[in-house]
Design a protein around this motif. Structure first.
Motif, PDB file in Angstrom:
ATOM      1  N   ASP A   1       0.809  -1.222   0.000  1.00  0.00           N
ATOM      2  CA  ASP A   1       0.000   0.000   0.000  1.00  0.00           C
ATOM      3  C   ASP A   1       0.843   1.273   0.000  1.00  0.00           C
ATOM      4  N   LEU A   2       2.149   1.152   0.065  1.00  0.00           N
ATOM      5  CA  LEU A   2       3.006   2.346   0.122  1.00  0.00           C
ATOM      6  C   LEU A   2       3.234   2.911  -1.274  1.00  0.00           C
ATOM      7  N   SER A   3       3.573   4.191  -1.329  1.00  0.00           N
ATOM      8  CA  SER A   3       3.971   4.798  -2.596  1.00  0.00           C
ATOM      9  C   SER A   3       5.346   4.274  -3.001  1.00  0.00           C
ATOM     10  N   GLY A   4       5.729   4.523  -4.252  1.00  0.00           N
ATOM     11  CA  GLY A   4       7.032   4.057  -4.732  1.00  0.00           C
ATOM     12  C   GLY A   4       8.186   4.611  -3.914  1.00  0.00           C
ATOM     13  N   GLY A   5       8.103   5.893  -3.551  1.00  0.00           N
ATOM     14  CA  GLY A   5       9.179   6.509  -2.776  1.00  0.00           C
ATOM     15  C   GLY A   5       9.266   5.929  -1.372  1.00  0.00           C
ATOM     16  N   GLU A   6       8.092   5.660  -0.792  1.00  0.00           N
ATOM     17  CA  GLU A   6       8.065   5.051   0.543  1.00  0.00           C
ATOM     18  C   GLU A   6       8.637   3.638   0.488  1.00  0.00           C
TER      19      GLU A   6
ATOM     20  N   LEU B   1      26.916   1.953   1.418  1.00  0.00           N
ATOM     21  CA  LEU B   1      25.628   1.666   0.796  1.00  0.00           C
ATOM     22  C   LEU B   1      25.772   1.926  -0.700  1.00  0.00           C
ATOM     23  N   VAL B   2      25.433   0.918  -1.506  1.00  0.00           N
ATOM     24  CA  VAL B   2      25.541   1.020  -2.961  1.00  0.00           C
ATOM     25  C   VAL B   2      24.134   1.026  -3.540  1.00  0.00           C
ATOM     26  N   LEU B   3      23.811   2.041  -4.336  1.00  0.00           N
ATOM     27  CA  LEU B   3      22.460   2.141  -4.899  1.00  0.00           C
ATOM     28  C   LEU B   3      22.541   2.367  -6.402  1.00  0.00           C
ATOM     29  N   ASP B   4      21.873   1.478  -7.156  1.00  0.00           N
ATOM     30  CA  ASP B   4      21.878   1.587  -8.612  1.00  0.00           C
ATOM     31  C   ASP B   4      20.570   2.235  -9.072  1.00  0.00           C
ATOM     32  N   GLU B   5      20.642   3.491  -9.426  1.00  0.00           N
ATOM     33  CA  GLU B   5      19.481   4.258  -9.894  1.00  0.00           C
ATOM     34  C   GLU B   5      18.243   4.004  -9.031  1.00  0.00           C
ATOM     35  N   PRO B   6      18.351   4.326  -7.734  1.00  0.00           N
ATOM     36  CA  PRO B   6      17.245   4.014  -6.821  1.00  0.00           C
ATOM     37  C   PRO B   6      16.001   4.851  -7.087  1.00  0.00           C
ATOM     38  N   THR B   7      16.123   5.889  -7.892  1.00  0.00           N
ATOM     39  CA  THR B   7      14.957   6.754  -8.126  1.00  0.00           C
ATOM     40  C   THR B   7      14.411   6.606  -9.536  1.00  0.00           C
ATOM     41  N   SER B   8      14.934   5.634 -10.300  1.00  0.00           N
ATOM     42  CA  SER B   8      14.561   5.596 -11.721  1.00  0.00           C
ATOM     43  C   SER B   8      13.084   5.282 -11.944  1.00  0.00           C
ATOM     44  N   ALA B   9      12.469   4.558 -10.977  1.00  0.00           N
ATOM     45  CA  ALA B   9      11.064   4.212 -11.171  1.00  0.00           C
ATOM     46  C   ALA B   9      10.126   5.212 -10.482  1.00  0.00           C
ATOM     47  N   LEU B  10      10.694   6.297  -9.957  1.00  0.00           N
ATOM     48  CA  LEU B  10       9.887   7.212  -9.134  1.00  0.00           C
ATOM     49  C   LEU B  10       9.567   8.517  -9.858  1.00  0.00           C
ATOM     50  N   ASP B  11       8.446   9.133  -9.471  1.00  0.00           N
ATOM     51  CA  ASP B  11       8.163  10.460 -10.009  1.00  0.00           C
ATOM     52  C   ASP B  11       9.091  11.460  -9.307  1.00  0.00           C
ATOM     53  N   PRO B  12       9.232  12.671  -9.868  1.00  0.00           N
ATOM     54  CA  PRO B  12      10.233  13.613  -9.337  1.00  0.00           C
ATOM     55  C   PRO B  12      10.084  13.906  -7.842  1.00  0.00           C
ATOM     56  N   GLY B  13       8.847  14.033  -7.351  1.00  0.00           N
ATOM     57  CA  GLY B  13       8.644  14.336  -5.935  1.00  0.00           C
ATOM     58  C   GLY B  13       9.143  13.207  -5.050  1.00  0.00           C
ATOM     59  N   ALA B  14       8.783  11.974  -5.424  1.00  0.00           N
ATOM     60  CA  ALA B  14       9.187  10.812  -4.638  1.00  0.00           C
ATOM     61  C   ALA B  14      10.697  10.624  -4.712  1.00  0.00           C
TER      62      ALA B  14
END
Ligand code: ADP
Ligand code: ADP
Length: 231
Positions: free
Chosen positions: A139-144, A161-174
């Motif tokens: 039930d959480l948003s993508g950013g959550e 901490l290694v992150l590979d494009e952690p925001t690629s599936a998110l809208d700009p706000g998230a």
């Protein structure tokens, strides 16, 4: 905290990463940028020992994380050193709720219940997840969801901490919420972050250093302003 010495990775002859040399200091947020195919995922894989152990890639040169040579350690042996967060949080979830997800890795490791509860609280606070603690992950948003995925990795207390494009599936706000949470995390916990992103403008304001990749190799590495002036 992270050191690459003349690292080249090849899968099928042509190098995917060429002669990369750089260091990332403790508590730095280092941004890895470059177009698709420039070797960002390969560089991140090398930083967490997936390359060369699990990728089929051939690695020459040396990668040190917290002083350990990744050639001598499988990723699971480095769980207390490097945590990895992927692009798709839903794919990484193994439980149904926020609190269960944060506790899961520690349960597997047999961490004592009191310590486990303490670490869950710390991670909820660090990532601004306390209001969501009892919620179902679905039930959480993508950013959550992405913040929970980051939190689940953090409970193992990795130093990197290694992150590979952690925001690629998110809208700009998230995406901004996730990046702001990461910056707070670096500031509050002193963890070292290596983050790949192809949309430079989204992340550069949060970075302490930038590694700019092109298909021909590392174009520039260093302070954000200096690297941007190069590219
Ligand atoms: P990114 O979204 O960072 O550009 P890619 O889509 O390039 O990532 O890669 C996603 C996954 O697919 C990675 O695990 C990578 O190792 C693998 N991969 C990419 N290209 C190939 C290829 N040509 N052959 C086999 N696996 C590949
Ligand atoms: P990026 O993350 O910047 O898109 P990658 O590291 O995924 O770059 O890929 C760099 C190059 O290596 C690409 O040409 C890709 O197809 C190739 N590659 C990546 N992973 C693999 C793999 N596991 N097997 C074969 N080729 C791969």
């Amino acid at each position: 905290m992270i050191e690459f010495r003349d690292v080249t990775v090849s899968y099928t002859g042509t190098p995917a990463l060429r002669e990369a040399s750089f260091t990332v200091g403790e508590g730095e947020l280092c941004l890895v940028v470059g177009p698709t195919g420039s070797g960002k995922s390969t560089l991140l894989g090398a930083a967490c020992a997936r390359v060369p152990h699990f990728s089929g890639g051939l690695l020459s040169g040396t990668v040190l994380v917290a002083g350990r040579d990744t050639r001598d350690h499988l990723p699971r042996d480095l769980a207390d050193v490097v945590g990895v967060v992927g692009q798709d949080p839903l794919a990484s979830f193994v439980t149904d709720s926020v609190e269960e997800e944060l506790a899961f890795a520690m349960e597997q490791l047999g961490v004592a219940p009191a310590l486990m509860r303490k670490r869950v609280e710390e991670v909820l606070d660090l990532l601004g997840l306390a209001p969501l603690r009892g919620r179902a992950l679905a039930d959480l948003s993508g950013g959550e969801q992405q913040r929970v995925a980051i939190g689940a990795v953090l409970t193992a207390q990795p130093r990197i901490l290694v992150l590979d494009e952690p925001t690629s599936a998110l809208d700009p706000g998230a995406a901004e919420d996730v990046l702001a949470a990461l910056t707070r995390l670096v500031h509050d916990s002193g963890i070292t972050v290596l983050l790949a992103e192809h949309r430079l403008e989204r992340v550069v304001q949060f970075a302490d250093s930038v590694i700019s990749l092109t298909p021909d190799g590392v174009a520039a590495a260093g302070a954000p302003a200096a690297v941007l002036a190069h590219s």
